[in-house]
Design an enzyme around this catalytic site. Sequence first.
Site, mmCIF file in Angstrom:
data_model
loop_
_atom_site.group_PDB
_atom_site.id
_atom_site.type_symbol
_atom_site.label_atom_id
_atom_site.label_comp_id
_atom_site.label_asym_id
_atom_site.label_seq_id
_atom_site.Cartn_x
_atom_site.Cartn_y
_atom_site.Cartn_z
ATOM 1 N N ARG A 264 0.849 -1.185 0.000
ATOM 2 C CA ARG A 264 0.000 0.000 0.000
ATOM 3 C C ARG A 264 0.888 1.239 0.000
ATOM 4 O O ARG A 264 1.963 1.249 0.609
ATOM 5 C CB ARG A 264 -0.909 0.013 1.235
ATOM 6 N N HIS B 51 -0.811 0.660 -10.046
ATOM 7 C CA HIS B 51 -1.515 -0.309 -9.188
ATOM 8 C C HIS B 51 -2.032 -1.493 -10.017
ATOM 9 O O HIS B 51 -3.230 -1.804 -10.016
ATOM 10 C CB HIS B 51 -2.670 0.373 -8.449
ATOM 11 N N GLU C 20 -3.921 7.955 -5.365
ATOM 12 C CA GLU C 20 -4.048 7.279 -6.656
ATOM 13 C C GLU C 20 -5.274 7.798 -7.391
ATOM 14 O O GLU C 20 -6.344 7.939 -6.774
ATOM 15 C CB GLU C 20 -4.145 5.761 -6.456
#
Length: 305
Positions: free
Chosen positions: A213, A261, A242
């Site tokens: 994370r 991601h 993000e």
Amino acid sequence: MAHAERLAHVRYVGEKELAGALPGADALFVWDFLSGALADAWPAENGPGWVHIASAGVDRLLFPGLVEGDTVVTNSRGIFDEPIAEYVLGLVLAFAKDLHTTVRLQAERRWRHRETEPITGARALVVGTGPIGRAIGRRLGAAGLAVTGAGRTARDADPDLGVVHPMERLDEALSEADYVVLAAPLTPQTRGMIDAAALDRMRPTARLVNVGRGGLVAEPDLVKALRAGRIAGAALDVFEDEPLPPSSPLWDLPNVIVSPHMSGDVAGWRDELVRVFTGNLDRFVSGRPLRNIVDKRLGYVGSQP
């Protein structure tokens, strides 16, 4: 979701409709695992008894109203382990073989011979001993790296990670690694664990890989360390914000690999997410124990039924 629709009345809602849909619902499938809308929409009473999230990480669900209530939380553990491990191996190879520079030089039509690094015998520290961290350890070990781990419980002969250092001794472990791979959940204890002090403990030739994370890393401290050459590089698949804002200096640093991601997203991953949820829905409807139950106080899955 056809199987789910045979088992239950399914309603599809977005963030705007969420607050009105939660009271009286038996279960909630959180597909957008990056959204923080659930915390604002969570009802004071009569909320779902079960919440499932389409990710391994559950940090977005651990707001007080959900943690303190009786709602059961499950995650999509098991889907992303091997894809993320393959991705991490690819990043290690990219650094060792300087592939990102090769691609850049090709775009510039420049012929510049270089020597590269071996990965056999290089030392990798995997921070996080859950299924994803274990898959990474197995994959890197099979490729010839000397793997150690860091987790809540110390072990001397872990089958996937070798020696596992306790998190209290993370600083010592950081100083011995050529590659530091973050695969830990984001909890109050792990948030910002890789800060200026931790980066100072790393070798100047070391690379940081984060597939856990974004909040595990203090990004401003990382930018300073990279610019100063205190570590050799970083590969980041996750970020505090993000999408990563265009203004972030991480985009322009030559020793950084940025990806959006995507480390666990291989062909068919969405179907696998639905399969895990509908399998648990079968159990929920029939009154059987659910799989992948998250310990809401710890922030990850505990023992399995």
